[in-house]
Design a protein around this motif. Sequence first.
Motif, PDB file in Angstrom:
ATOM      1  N   UNK A  49      34.938  36.318  38.851  1.00 29.18           N
ATOM      2  CA  UNK A  49      35.967  37.365  39.250  1.00 29.18           C
ATOM      3  C   UNK A  49      35.462  38.513  39.641  1.00 29.18           C
ATOM      4  N   UNK A  50      36.150  39.253  40.418  1.00 27.22           N
ATOM      5  CA  UNK A  50      35.654  40.515  40.888  1.00 27.22           C
ATOM      6  C   UNK A  50      36.909  41.462  40.933  1.00 27.22           C
ATOM      7  N   UNK A  51      36.723  42.784  41.206  1.00 23.38           N
ATOM      8  CA  UNK A  51      37.526  43.863  41.425  1.00 23.38           C
ATOM      9  C   UNK A  51      37.927  43.555  43.054  1.00 23.38           C
ATOM     10  N   UNK A  52      38.956  43.683  43.384  1.00 21.62           N
ATOM     11  CA  UNK A  52      39.630  43.482  44.802  1.00 21.62           C
ATOM     12  C   UNK A  52      39.080  44.637  45.603  1.00 21.62           C
ATOM     13  N   UNK A  53      39.056  45.775  45.035  1.00 23.64           N
ATOM     14  CA  UNK A  53      38.399  47.049  45.742  1.00 23.64           C
ATOM     15  C   UNK A  53      38.140  48.071  44.798  1.00 23.64           C
ATOM     16  N   UNK A  54      37.760  49.267  44.918  1.00 24.45           N
ATOM     17  CA  UNK A  54      37.252  50.197  44.242  1.00 24.45           C
ATOM     18  C   UNK A  54      38.678  50.819  43.533  1.00 24.45           C
ATOM     19  N   UNK A  55      39.596  50.642  44.237  1.00 22.33           N
ATOM     20  CA  UNK A  55      40.992  51.099  43.780  1.00 22.33           C
ATOM     21  C   UNK A  55      41.547  49.915  42.631  1.00 22.33           C
ATOM     22  N   UNK A  56      40.966  49.014  42.489  1.00 22.01           N
ATOM     23  CA  UNK A  56      41.387  48.182  41.488  1.00 22.01           C
ATOM     24  C   UNK A  56      41.778  46.849  42.097  1.00 22.01           C
ATOM     25  N   UNK A  57      42.438  46.077  41.115  1.00 20.73           N
ATOM     26  CA  UNK A  57      42.975  44.705  41.340  1.00 20.73           C
ATOM     27  C   UNK A  57      42.023  43.466  41.082  1.00 20.73           C
ATOM     28  N   UNK A  58      42.300  42.292  41.025  1.00 19.83           N
ATOM     29  CA  UNK A  58      41.436  41.249  40.491  1.00 19.83           C
ATOM     30  C   UNK A  58      41.489  39.996  41.502  1.00 19.83           C
ATOM     31  N   UNK A  59      40.378  39.439  41.929  1.00 18.01           N
ATOM     32  CA  UNK A  59      40.144  38.204  42.693  1.00 18.01           C
ATOM     33  C   UNK A  59      39.481  37.268  42.007  1.00 18.01           C
ATOM     34  N   UNK A  85      41.831  34.210  29.174  1.00 15.18           N
ATOM     35  CA  UNK A  85      42.387  34.832  30.486  1.00 15.18           C
ATOM     36  C   UNK A  85      41.415  35.574  31.154  1.00 15.18           C
ATOM     37  N   UNK A  86      41.182  35.675  32.397  1.00 19.92           N
ATOM     38  CA  UNK A  86      40.242  36.186  33.325  1.00 19.92           C
ATOM     39  C   UNK A  86      40.995  37.347  33.919  1.00 19.92           C
ATOM     40  N   UNK A  87      40.557  38.615  33.936  1.00 17.46           N
ATOM     41  CA  UNK A  87      41.424  39.752  34.496  1.00 17.46           C
ATOM     42  C   UNK A  87      40.570  40.933  34.719  1.00 17.46           C
ATOM     43  N   UNK A  88      41.184  41.966  35.485  1.00 12.53           N
ATOM     44  CA  UNK A  88      40.477  43.195  35.685  1.00 12.53           C
ATOM     45  C   UNK A  88      40.552  44.021  34.267  1.00 12.53           C
ATOM     46  N   UNK A  89      39.503  44.909  34.065  1.00 12.02           N
ATOM     47  CA  UNK A  89      39.441  45.558  33.084  1.00 12.02           C
ATOM     48  C   UNK A  89      40.009  46.980  33.371  1.00 12.02           C
ATOM     49  N   UNK A  90      40.597  47.888  32.363  1.00  8.76           N
ATOM     50  CA  UNK A  90      41.172  48.876  32.583  1.00  8.76           C
ATOM     51  C   UNK A  90      40.589  49.894  33.478  1.00  8.76           C
ATOM     52  N   UNK A  91      39.458  50.213  33.178  1.00  9.35           N
ATOM     53  CA  UNK A  91      38.434  51.114  34.062  1.00  9.35           C
ATOM     54  C   UNK A  91      37.449  50.740  34.835  1.00  9.35           C
ATOM     55  N   UNK A  92      37.785  49.461  35.297  1.00 11.66           N
ATOM     56  CA  UNK A  92      36.812  48.882  36.280  1.00 11.66           C
ATOM     57  C   UNK A  92      36.123  47.742  35.713  1.00 11.66           C
ATOM     58  N   UNK A  93      35.560  46.954  36.644  1.00 12.43           N
ATOM     59  CA  UNK A  93      34.814  45.752  36.423  1.00 12.43           C
ATOM     60  C   UNK A  93      35.909  44.562  35.748  1.00 12.43           C
ATOM     61  N   UNK A  94      35.581  43.547  35.427  1.00 13.24           N
ATOM     62  CA  UNK A  94      36.534  42.256  35.041  1.00 13.24           C
ATOM     63  C   UNK A  94      36.081  41.917  33.709  1.00 13.24           C
ATOM     64  N   UNK A  95      36.999  40.895  32.890  1.00 13.47           N
ATOM     65  CA  UNK A  95      36.375  40.552  31.468  1.00 13.47           C
ATOM     66  C   UNK A  95      37.196  39.336  31.464  1.00 13.47           C
ATOM     67  N   UNK A  96      36.773  38.534  30.340  1.00 12.59           N
ATOM     68  CA  UNK A  96      37.450  37.312  29.890  1.00 12.59           C
ATOM     69  C   UNK A  96      37.848  37.610  28.412  1.00 12.59           C
ATOM     70  N   UNK A  97      39.131  37.339  28.011  1.00 17.25           N
ATOM     71  CA  UNK A  97      39.637  37.615  26.769  1.00 17.25           C
ATOM     72  C   UNK A  97      40.537  36.420  26.214  1.00 17.25           C
ATOM     73  N   UNK A  98      40.788  36.427  24.967  1.00 11.67           N
ATOM     74  CA  UNK A  98      41.537  35.211  24.593  1.00 11.67           C
ATOM     75  C   UNK A  98      42.740  35.061  25.442  1.00 11.67           C
ATOM     76  N   UNK A  99      43.236  33.846  25.583  1.00 11.14           N
ATOM     77  CA  UNK A  99      44.456  33.510  26.400  1.00 11.14           C
ATOM     78  C   UNK A  99      45.521  33.900  25.498  1.00 11.14           C
ATOM     79  N   UNK A 100      46.780  34.452  26.466  1.00  9.69           N
ATOM     80  CA  UNK A 100      47.900  35.067  25.768  1.00  9.69           C
ATOM     81  C   UNK A 100      49.070  33.922  26.192  1.00  9.69           C
ATOM     82  N   UNK A 101      49.880  33.823  25.464  1.00  4.70           N
ATOM     83  CA  UNK A 101      51.131  32.847  25.888  1.00  4.70           C
ATOM     84  C   UNK A 101      51.592  33.659  27.314  1.00  4.70           C
ATOM     85  N   UNK A 102      52.166  32.636  28.095  1.00  5.76           N
ATOM     86  CA  UNK A 102      52.574  32.945  29.616  1.00  5.76           C
ATOM     87  C   UNK A 102      53.936  32.601  29.694  1.00  5.76           C
TER      88      UNK A 102
END
Length: 102
Positions: A49-59, A85-102
Amino acid sequence: MSPFLPGARGTQPCPNCGAQVAQSDRYPEYLCSECEARAVDANGARVTGSNASFGGGFVLHWPNGEHDPLPCISARVWVDGREWDYSEARFGGVLITPARER
């Protein structure tokens, strides 16, 4: 890419393998970089995973070329047979955290 963790004061265990990672009040359960490197999609294809841009987002990326990069909010991945769950971190970067119900 690891998340930016302002104010990290110590360490906490990776919830998958127990390795020590920077402590985060916002993300008390995020995977270490070694576990993150083993993330795969539902078909077993390696993903990153990565940030989509400097402004954020997830790819979500398939480094072996199975699919084109996928811009998304988050993605369900598997590490060592467990769902995360793989996602964007609040202040930049990406991380993997425990799966939540969707």
